[in-house]
Design an enzyme around this catalytic site. Structure first.
Site, PDB file in Angstrom:
ATOM      1  CD  GLU A  33      -2.788  -0.964   2.509  1.00 26.74           C
ATOM      2  OE1 GLU A  33      -3.564  -1.890   2.719  1.00 26.74           O
ATOM      3  OE2 GLU A  33      -2.665   0.023   3.271  1.00 26.74           O
TER       4      GLU A  33
ATOM      5  CB  CYS B 266       2.320   7.243   3.732  1.00 26.76           C
ATOM      6  SG  CYS B 266       2.674   6.045   5.018  1.00 26.76           S
TER       7      CYS B 266
ATOM      8  CB  CYS C  82       4.972  -5.439   9.150  1.00 24.93           C
ATOM      9  SG  CYS C  82       6.117  -4.742  10.361  1.00 24.93           S
TER      10      CYS C  82
ATOM     11  CB  CYS D 127       1.989  -3.146  15.942  1.00 24.37           C
ATOM     12  SG  CYS D 127       3.731  -2.675  15.858  1.00 24.37           S
TER      13      CYS D 127
ATOM     14  CB  CYS E  68      -0.607  -2.419  12.840  1.00 27.35           C
ATOM     15  SG  CYS E  68       0.000  -2.378  11.157  1.00 27.35           S
TER      16      CYS E  68
ATOM     17  N   GLY F 289       5.410  -2.372   6.967  1.00 28.52           N
ATOM     18  CA  GLY F 289       6.779  -2.797   7.229  1.00 28.52           C
ATOM     19  C   GLY F 289       7.503  -1.944   8.246  1.00 28.52           C
ATOM     20  CD  GLU F 290      10.918  -0.850  12.234  1.00 24.77           C
ATOM     21  OE1 GLU F 290       9.963  -0.373  12.858  1.00 24.77           O
ATOM     22  OE2 GLU F 290      11.921  -0.173  11.902  1.00 24.77           O
TER      23      GLU F 290
ATOM     24  CB  SER G 172       7.760   6.060  11.015  1.00 28.09           C
ATOM     25  OG  SER G 172       7.071   5.625  12.146  1.00 28.09           O
TER      26      SER G 172
ATOM     27  CB  SER H  24       6.122   3.840  16.690  1.00 30.91           C
ATOM     28  OG  SER H  24       5.941   4.340  15.393  1.00 30.91           O
ATOM     29  CG  LEU H  25       8.119   6.667  22.196  1.00 30.59           C
ATOM     30  CD1 LEU H  25       8.219   7.857  23.133  1.00 30.59           C
ATOM     31  CD2 LEU H  25       9.196   5.633  22.554  1.00 30.59           C
ATOM     32  CG  HIS H  26       2.597   3.394  19.568  1.00 29.73           C
ATOM     33  ND1 HIS H  26       2.542   4.672  19.061  1.00 29.73           N
ATOM     34  CD2 HIS H  26       2.830   2.586  18.501  1.00 29.73           C
ATOM     35  CE1 HIS H  26       2.744   4.637  17.752  1.00 29.73           C
ATOM     36  NE2 HIS H  26       2.921   3.393  17.388  1.00 29.73           N
TER      37      HIS H  26
ATOM     38  CG  ASN I 119      -7.964   5.307  10.812  1.00 29.77           C
ATOM     39  OD1 ASN I 119      -9.157   5.567  10.829  1.00 29.77           O
ATOM     40  ND2 ASN I 119      -7.287   5.102   9.705  1.00 29.77           N
TER      41      ASN I 119
ATOM     42  CB  CYS J  80      -0.023   0.945   7.123  1.00 28.52           C
ATOM     43  SG  CYS J  80       0.564  -0.010   8.511  1.00 28.52           S
TER      44      CYS J  80
HETATM   45  S1  SF4 Z   1       2.586  -0.510  12.924  1.00 23.12           S
HETATM   46 FE1  SF4 Z   1       4.315  -0.537  11.500  1.00 23.12          FE
HETATM   47  S2  SF4 Z   1       5.863  -1.770  12.590  1.00 23.12           S
HETATM   48 FE2  SF4 Z   1       3.905  -2.209  13.598  1.00 23.12          FE
HETATM   49  S3  SF4 Z   1       3.113  -4.042  12.523  1.00 23.12           S
HETATM   50 FE3  SF4 Z   1       2.252  -2.217  11.493  1.00 23.12          FE
HETATM   51  S4  SF4 Z   1       3.640  -1.850   9.789  1.00 23.12           S
HETATM   52 FE4  SF4 Z   1       4.729  -3.160  11.250  1.00 23.12          FE
END
Ligand code: SF4
Length: 353
Positions: free
Chosen positions: A93, A106, A113, A117, A120, A161-162, A191, A214-216, A290, A334
């Site tokens: 995407e 973006c 990934c 997370c 996500c 992805g990371e 990021s 990304s702390l969260h 979101n 994402c």
């Molecule tokens: S937020 Fe980013 S790092 Fe975490 S699973 Fe989704 S794509 Fe991967």
């Protein structure tokens, strides 16, 4: 199979070498680079100032390598989410975000990934493979070709992805974006969920881009419930790497904080966040969740709660912004479009790195 025929992903010097290898002069490589990166050509036939004979010989071994557009969703605010198909049939995407003063895109760095997370859609769909540098840059070129009216000015590596799990390809892609596509490094943001070794390495790449962490969550226990990689890399280690990043680059990171109602949005979390960041420079960017149908156990905090959280950080002396809401109606977070369009696919695994 991924295509190693692709011209996208090669530097001007590498394109010059290809032309020299065909018995042509080096400047043909520079012409090629202009077509590929500045004019987002879709095929060799479009490269009208390259003699037909050269194009034909190039075509026996190479292709431009643009991803194809499988699907586009458009929101009323102009945000568009592109589902792009890569040469081997995988999908990623890419989100086009036109603002009054800039056009931001973006992009993804992996197919799926492995970070996993829990909030996500990509993380819940598992990981298939890393993207090549050419595939990463190809997203910008495919979208620019599709939306030629305005030049893409900003790039955010915050899609699927990371980025630091695909370090070499990502760094190569960022260099291509700067030197070949012509995006200012100051308008590129990478990021990450926080990979200390990657942050330290990136600090020494001499790339004046913006690093977003990304702390969260303000503590390791809560963070590990949201981001499985937090079990491996503790906040102290990530923030120490950030401190080193600041010392080496003289650039401040941004700290991203996804607000999930009842999970990490209590005033005590805001106080703890201010405390854990201490004197480490960098703004906090709040991202209200979101909502996604598939993850409906998470909710978005109301605006009063968001304002209270922000106020605590501001009072503690931390500049705190809130991400502008774009494309909510087309599920701009994402991984959601890929998930509904092509599904997670067989044989994919989610594994904390
Ligand atoms: S937020 Fe980013 S790092 Fe975490 S699973 Fe989704 S794509 Fe991967």
């Amino acid at each position: 199979m991924r295509s190693d025929k692709a011209l996208i992903g090669r530097t001007t010097a590498e394109l010059e070498q290809i032309c020299l290898g065909l018995g042509e002069r080096a400047f043909r490589g520079r012409q090629l680079a202009r077509w590929v990166y500045r004019r987002a050509a879709g095929n060799l036939a479009e490269m009208s100032d390259l003699p037909l004979a050269i194009r034909q010989r190039l075509g026996t071994q190479h292709e431009v390598g643009l991803p194809s557009i499988a699907r586009v969703l458009t929101a009323r605010d102009g945000t568009e989410k592109f589902l792009l198909q890569l040469a081997d049939g995988e999908h990623v995407e890419t989100v086009y975000l036109p603002y009054a003063d800039r056009v931001s895109v973006c992009i993804s760095t992996q197919v799926g990934c492995p970070a996993g997370c829990v909030f996500c859609a990509t993380g819940q769909s598992g990981w298939a493979r890393n993207m090549t540098a050419g595939e990463i840059v190809g997203q910008i070129l495919a979208v620019q070709r599709e939306r030629p009216a305005r030049r893409i000015s900003h790039v955010v590596l915050m899609g699927m992805g990371e980025p630091l799990f695909n370090y070499d390809a990502v760094v190569k892609a960022v260099r291509l974006l700067i030197h070949e596509v012509g995006i200012s490094p100051r308008r590129i943001t990478l990021s990450t969920v926080g990979v200390p070794e990657g942050i330290r390495k990136l600090a020494r790449e001499d790339l004046p881009i913006t690093l977003a962490i990304s702390l969260h969550a303000p503590d390791d226990d809560l963070r590990a419930k949201l981001i499985p990689t937090a079990r491996k890399w503790k906040l102290a280690e990530i923030l120490a790497a950030c401190r080193e990043y600041v010392e080496v680059t003289r650039r401040n990171p941004t700290f991203e904080y996804l607000l999930l109602e009842g999970v990490n949005d209590h005033p005590r979390h805001a106080h703890a966040l201010a405390q854990v960041l201490g004197d480490l420079p960098g703004n906090v960017n709040l991202i209200p969740y979101n909502p996604v149908a598939a993850q409906e156990h998470f909710r978005r905090p109301n605006s009063r709660r968001i304002a209270a959280f922000r106020e605590i950080l501001q009072t503690a002396g931390r500049i705190t912004t809130q991400r502008m809401e774009r494309g909510l109606r087309i599920a701009a977070a994402c991984g959601q479009l890929r998930r509904v369009s092509v599904g997670p696919g067989p044989g994919r695994a989610t594994a904390a790195a």
